[in-house]
Enzyme design. Structure first.
Site, PDB file in Angstrom:
ATOM      1  N   LYS A 196       1.080  -1.176  -0.069  1.00  0.00           N
ATOM      2  CA  LYS A 196       0.060   0.058   0.370  1.00  0.00           C
ATOM      3  C   LYS A 196       0.700   1.015   0.160  1.00  0.00           C
ATOM      4  CE  LYS A 196      -3.970   2.154   2.668  1.00  0.00           C
ATOM      5  NZ  LYS A 196      -4.644   1.974   3.747  1.00  0.00           N
ATOM      6  N   LYS A 248      -2.195  -1.503  -4.032  1.00  0.00           N
ATOM      7  CA  LYS A 248      -3.187  -0.542  -3.822  1.00  0.00           C
ATOM      8  C   LYS A 248      -2.307   0.951  -4.030  1.00  0.00           C
ATOM      9  CE  LYS A 248      -6.619   1.795  -0.289  1.00  0.00           C
ATOM     10  NZ  LYS A 248      -7.163   1.439   0.403  1.00  0.00           N
ATOM     11  N   SER A 274     -10.422   5.181  -5.189  1.00  0.00           N
ATOM     12  CA  SER A 274     -11.396   6.563  -5.075  1.00  0.00           C
ATOM     13  C   SER A 274     -10.550   7.851  -6.304  1.00  0.00           C
ATOM     14  CB  SER A 274     -11.181   7.586  -3.933  1.00  0.00           C
ATOM     15  OG  SER A 274      -9.899   7.745  -3.329  1.00  0.00           O
TER      16      SER A 274
END
Length: 323
Positions: A196, A248, A274
């Site tokens: 991440k 991610k 997003s």
């Protein structure tokens, strides 16, 4: 005789293109992230993510049922509490919004889908970090692990089939796995957010969860320039008991996703986050892109790079198109 080779023969008709297609995109490979807000009287639109809302408990239940009927493979649930504190106590409270929502969905859907929970503190802390802080205001890795372990057990008991530790704390998978096993939840799986990155693309998500963060998360999320580090994180998470691993964000890290898919002994997920969602929606709203074609191309590119499953806010809509 030129040209001797004619690859266009395999592109001449829709049936031929379908026959030789190398990459498949099916509803079962899509996971829908969903937000549920404590005390919400009606769904609250998220301005930076058109079409996405903070759900009430009831609207979450209805939207989840619709998504499962559309064929999505799983649901990832995020809670948005009314109050927060320094330790994120709402995350471990059986009456906290995330755990209550998990119970609602498990009662409604049973084992018809894979119910996933975000196992992280950032939504629940008044400082917005993914862990508890020490006396100097730094994220305390090992103190956070103890909270994650408690949070993971609470989520398993609330009905989650799979937990998603996303805080990038060292040892988080092992700590949660041990706690789950000790509590009798050996069958609860872990989807490790192994790589991440400290990305600029998270901006709209901060609105979605009413993040209280000031500053950044660079001391625990990965440097966007690092690739080998991601593979090291995957290796460690698998050794600690991860049942699947995640990259991610997705689009800016397709090279990392491909490298992960080549070495991972467990399924690989990617989170189409997003900011990636918001960019496409904004361009489509301005008439600059064909929305449906662009969405399907984005998701196909993530699959082509090696993702076995994709978390995407388009999951339910794309599932309907694919069927």
């Amino acid at each position: 005789m030129f040209p001797e080779f004619r690859p266009r023969r395999l592109r001449g008709t829709a049936a031929m293109r379908r026959l030789v297609s190398e990459t498949t995109l099916r509803p079962r490979q899509l996971i829908l992230p969903m937000f549920v807000a404590e005390g919400a009287a009606q769904p609250r639109p998220i301005s930076s993510m058109p079409g996405v809302v903070q759900h009430t408990r009831e609207s979450l239940r209805k939207a989840a049922v619709d998504a499962v009927r559309a064929g999505v493979g799983g649901l990832m649930i995020f809670g948005v509490p009314q109050t927060r504190d320094a330790t994120g106590s709402g995350a471990t409270d059986e009456h906290g919004i995330l755990n209550v929502a998990l119970r609602d969905l498990r009662a409604e859907l049973g084992d018809d889908t894979v119910l996933m929970a975000d196992t992280c503190l950032d939504e629940f802390t008044d400082h917005g970090h993914c862990g508890v802080l020490d006396a100097d205001g730094r994220v305390d890795n090992d103190a956070t692990l103890r909270v994650y372990a408690e949070m993971g057990v609470a989520q398993a008991e609330a009905g989650a089939h799979m937990l998603g530790p996303s805080g990038m704390m060292d040892g988080q998978v092992g700590a949660i796995r041990e706690a789950l096993d000790d509590a009798g939840h050996q069958d609860t799986a872990i989807l490790a957010y192994s790589a991440k990155y400290a990305s600029a693309f998270y901006g709209p998500f901060r609105e979605a969860v009413d993040s209280q963060l000031k500053g950044d998360r660079k001391t625990y999320q990965q440097d966007p320039g690092n690739a080998r580090e991601a593979l090291r994180e995957i290796e460690l998470d698998v050794a600690e008991g991860a049942d699947a691993v995640m990259i991610k964000p997705a689009l800016a890290y397709l090279d990392i996703l491909r490298a992960a898919a080549e070495v991972s002994p467990v399924p690989v997920a990617a989170y189409n986050i997003s900011g990636e969602y918001a960019m496409v929606e904004a361009a489509a709203a301005n008439g600059w892109l064909d929305r449906e074609r662009t969405i399907l191309e984005v998701l196909t590119s993530i699959r082509r790079a090696g993702a076995d499953m994709i978390l995407t806010y388009w999951a339910a809509e794309a599932a309907a198109w694919l069927d």
